[in-house]
Design an enzyme around this catalytic site. Sequence first.
Site, PDB file in Angstrom:
ATOM      1  CB  VAL A  46      14.552  -9.889   3.708  1.00  6.76           C
ATOM      2  CG1 VAL A  46      15.037  -9.831   2.366  1.00  6.76           C
ATOM      3  CG2 VAL A  46      15.366  -9.168   4.794  1.00  6.76           C
TER       4      VAL A  46
ATOM      5  CE  LYS B 227      12.445  -5.007   1.776  1.00  6.26           C
ATOM      6  NZ  LYS B 227      11.648  -4.704   0.602  1.00  6.26           N
TER       7      LYS B 227
ATOM      8  CD  GLU C 118      11.902 -16.227   6.156  1.00  5.09           C
ATOM      9  OE1 GLU C 118      12.403 -16.968   6.725  1.00  5.09           O
ATOM     10  OE2 GLU C 118      12.411 -15.408   5.292  1.00  5.09           O
TER      11      GLU C 118
ATOM     12  CB  THR D 269      -1.069  -4.386   4.012  1.00  3.90           C
ATOM     13  OG1 THR D 269      -1.616  -3.139   3.543  1.00  3.90           O
ATOM     14  CG2 THR D 269      -0.985  -5.128   2.605  1.00  3.90           C
TER      15      THR D 269
HETATM   16  P1  NAP Z   1      -0.204  -0.711   7.327  1.00  2.00           P
HETATM   17  O1  NAP Z   1      -1.059  -1.263   6.267  1.00  2.00           O
HETATM   18  O2  NAP Z   1       0.229   0.973   7.147  1.00  2.00           O
HETATM   19  O3  NAP Z   1      -0.856  -1.089   8.632  1.00  2.00           O
HETATM   20  C1  NAP Z   1      -0.109  -0.578   9.962  1.00  2.00           C
HETATM   21  C2  NAP Z   1      -1.083  -0.935  11.030  1.00  2.00           C
HETATM   22  O4  NAP Z   1      -0.789  -0.574  12.378  1.00  2.00           O
HETATM   23  C3  NAP Z   1      -2.650  -0.264  10.928  1.00  2.00           C
HETATM   24  O5  NAP Z   1      -3.479  -1.271  11.423  1.00  2.00           O
HETATM   25  C4  NAP Z   1      -2.431   0.718  12.031  1.00  2.00           C
HETATM   26  O6  NAP Z   1      -3.573   1.045  12.581  1.00  2.00           O
HETATM   27  C5  NAP Z   1      -1.642   0.217  12.984  1.00  2.00           C
HETATM   28  N1  NAP Z   1      -0.693   1.235  13.251  1.00  2.00           N
HETATM   29  C6  NAP Z   1       0.636   1.933  13.112  1.00  2.00           C
HETATM   30  N2  NAP Z   1       0.975   2.687  14.036  1.00  2.00           N
HETATM   31  C7  NAP Z   1       0.209   2.596  15.064  1.00  2.00           C
HETATM   32  C8  NAP Z   1       0.654   3.157  16.308  1.00  2.00           C
HETATM   33  N3  NAP Z   1       1.396   3.889  16.762  1.00  2.00           N
HETATM   34  N4  NAP Z   1      -0.397   2.540  17.325  1.00  2.00           N
HETATM   35  C9  NAP Z   1      -1.102   1.753  17.060  1.00  2.00           C
HETATM   36  N5  NAP Z   1      -1.497   1.090  16.003  1.00  2.00           N
HETATM   37  C10 NAP Z   1      -0.567   1.523  14.943  1.00  2.00           C
HETATM   38  O7  NAP Z   1       1.409  -1.426   7.127  1.00  2.00           O
HETATM   39  P2  NAP Z   1       1.482  -2.637   6.646  1.00  2.00           P
HETATM   40  O8  NAP Z   1       1.771  -2.623   5.060  1.00  2.00           O
HETATM   41  O9  NAP Z   1       0.728  -3.853   7.025  1.00  2.00           O
HETATM   42  O10 NAP Z   1       3.018  -2.994   7.083  1.00  2.00           O
HETATM   43  C11 NAP Z   1       3.427  -3.466   8.153  1.00  2.00           C
HETATM   44  C12 NAP Z   1       4.719  -3.718   8.344  1.00  2.00           C
HETATM   45  O11 NAP Z   1       5.193  -4.875   7.694  1.00  2.00           O
HETATM   46  C13 NAP Z   1       5.800  -2.797   8.231  1.00  2.00           C
HETATM   47  O12 NAP Z   1       6.917  -2.734   9.082  1.00  2.00           O
HETATM   48  C14 NAP Z   1       6.282  -3.180   6.633  1.00  2.00           C
HETATM   49  O13 NAP Z   1       7.594  -2.819   6.361  1.00  2.00           O
HETATM   50  C15 NAP Z   1       6.226  -4.679   6.819  1.00  2.00           C
HETATM   51  N6  NAP Z   1       6.059  -5.203   5.479  1.00  2.00           N
HETATM   52  C16 NAP Z   1       5.004  -4.997   4.560  1.00  2.00           C
HETATM   53  C17 NAP Z   1       4.887  -5.442   3.531  1.00  2.00           C
HETATM   54  C18 NAP Z   1       3.699  -5.117   2.393  1.00  2.00           C
HETATM   55  O14 NAP Z   1       3.537  -5.787   1.680  1.00  2.00           O
HETATM   56  N7  NAP Z   1       2.574  -4.317   3.143  1.00  2.00           N
HETATM   57  C19 NAP Z   1       5.667  -6.400   3.076  1.00  2.00           C
HETATM   58  C20 NAP Z   1       6.572  -6.765   3.715  1.00  2.00           C
HETATM   59  C21 NAP Z   1       7.131  -6.202   5.102  1.00  2.00           C
HETATM   60  P3  NAP Z   1      -4.991   1.844  11.833  1.00  2.00           P
HETATM   61  O15 NAP Z   1      -5.461   0.374  10.932  1.00  2.00           O
HETATM   62  O16 NAP Z   1      -5.767   2.123  12.909  1.00  2.00           O
HETATM   63  O17 NAP Z   1      -4.621   2.719  11.118  1.00  2.00           O
HETATM   64  N1  HSE Z   2       8.073  -1.071  -0.586  1.00  2.00           N
HETATM   65  C1  HSE Z   2       8.537  -2.271  -0.522  1.00  2.00           C
HETATM   66  C2  HSE Z   2       8.772  -2.750  -1.876  1.00  2.00           C
HETATM   67  C3  HSE Z   2       7.759  -3.195   0.187  1.00  2.00           C
HETATM   68  O1  HSE Z   2       8.432  -2.131  -2.864  1.00  2.00           O
HETATM   69  O2  HSE Z   2       9.418  -3.907  -2.084  1.00  2.00           O
HETATM   70  C4  HSE Z   2       7.921  -4.716   0.688  1.00  2.00           C
HETATM   71  O3  HSE Z   2       9.003  -4.444   1.695  1.00  2.00           O
END
Ligand code: NAP
Ligand code: HSE
Length: 429
Positions: free
Chosen positions: A132, A205, A129, A13
């Site tokens: 949180v 957070k 950044e 994402t």
């Molecule tokens: P996600 O959609 O699950 O994406 C994770 C990505 O990392 C995928 O591309 C996956 O590969 C790759 N990956 C995971 N483990 C791996 C490994 N061991 N080796 C190689 N590649 C690996 O996660 P996300 O939602 O983008 O979140 C990423 C980070 O941002 C997390 O720390 C999350 O807490 C933080 N975050 C997310 C959001 C949000 O809105 N989503 C908001 C704030 C913070 P594949 O694509 O091949 O599966």
């Molecule tokens: N699971 C978290 C939430 C995503 O619901 O706010 C962002 O860190």
Amino acid sequence: MKPIKVGLLGLGTVGTGVVRIVEGHREDLLGQTGSSIEIAKILVQDKSKTRSISVPEDKLTESARDVIENPDIQVVIEVMGGIETAKSYILEALERGKHVVTANKDLMALHGPEILAKAAEKGCDVYYEASVAGGIPIIRTLIEGFSSDRITKIMGIVNGTTNYILTKMSQEGAAYEEVLKEAQALGYAEADPTSDVEGLDAARKMAILGTLGFHVNVALADVSVKGISGVSKEDIAYAKRLGYEVKLLGIAERQDDQISVSVQPTMVRASHPLASVNGVFNAVYVYGEAVGETMFYGPGAGEMPTATSVVADLVAVVRNLNLGINGRQVFVPYKEKKLKTDEQIASKYFIRLHVADKAGVLAQITNIFAGEDVSLESVVQQPNATTPHAEIIIITHSASQAAVNRVLAAFGDMEGIVHEIKSVYRVEG
Ligand code: NAP
Ligand code: HSE
């Protein structure tokens, strides 16, 4: 000028949003930094996966070595999530002199000090950044915007999933389980929602915000945590009737040099700005001795909002590279941590009791409060057709958490008088 080469760990994402912004805002990023930025390599788990953006085949890799050991890559962006693997990649990247941007609150809450110490040792930047409140620039605001002030309180709605659930419960009078299922079906809540609904995500957070706000190392273990799985639709209905909304609030407070950090469902007075933060939105309220009340509101998650924060961190790294000042702005807490005891944590409380419906009961209940020097703001007996007992709603004046705990313990021993402590909430606003 040669482009600044960036390695991405993850193309889910957030990673996808990062690629979209770096490519879509190319001209503006050049204008902002004076450098062109190129995403040189992207680590994924499965190269054959169908993706929502097209990325040249040769940029994708399943080997972290191609990013971390790549001598051309100067900045590593970690958006893969998880703790141990992400930590080892980040530490290795720093060891090799690469600057790091991460969105990983789980990692920063648990291992932030170790990562920041390694960055300082190596003269590297670490920015986080997006960890949180997604798209709200709250970390930069605390570090830079409030550097002249002394913060006394931070209250945050920092978890979108739980705010969505509580908002739906409040607006539709629905039960927790029902709304959780609906949130899962819509993709707002994860299949395993434990970390969100039990408050752990918010606690991580708040550990980060408490550290930045109070300049002490707040560990996850320092944060007392209670989630929303015990919030009933009856509690929400009572809250509304009394002029409150129930919100999962992270609360970090400082008095002199003592602090407390907690996460719990809280009754927030309807007139407080946090009470009208609804749905998946996040907000962070910051009170500073000099500035007074401030509040920051916006999307706490999602592809583009979160990527906005990640790429803003990348811009900061690139500007530092151009000025030759990387590693000079690593945040290092400079104060000794002193945690408040339960005797020192003070708040108003909402307490709902089922008690025996007979003469003298109310007097016995209020005597228990008086014995602990807890003063009452209001006591209401509500008719409730669902219980044969009397239902009493009490709101206290500000009282110590320890005294309220002693009152609750005493109620537990009043067999035949107090049938059940239905709920207890902290009250704010
Ligand atoms: P996600 O959609 O699950 O994406 C994770 C990505 O990392 C995928 O591309 C996956 O590969 C790759 N990956 C995971 N483990 C791996 C490994 N061991 N080796 C190689 N590649 C690996 O996660 P996300 O939602 O983008 O979140 C990423 C980070 O941002 C997390 O720390 C999350 O807490 C933080 N975050 C997310 C959001 C949000 O809105 N989503 C908001 C704030 C913070 P594949 O694509 O091949 O599966
Ligand atoms: N699971 C978290 C939430 C995503 O619901 O706010 C962002 O860190």
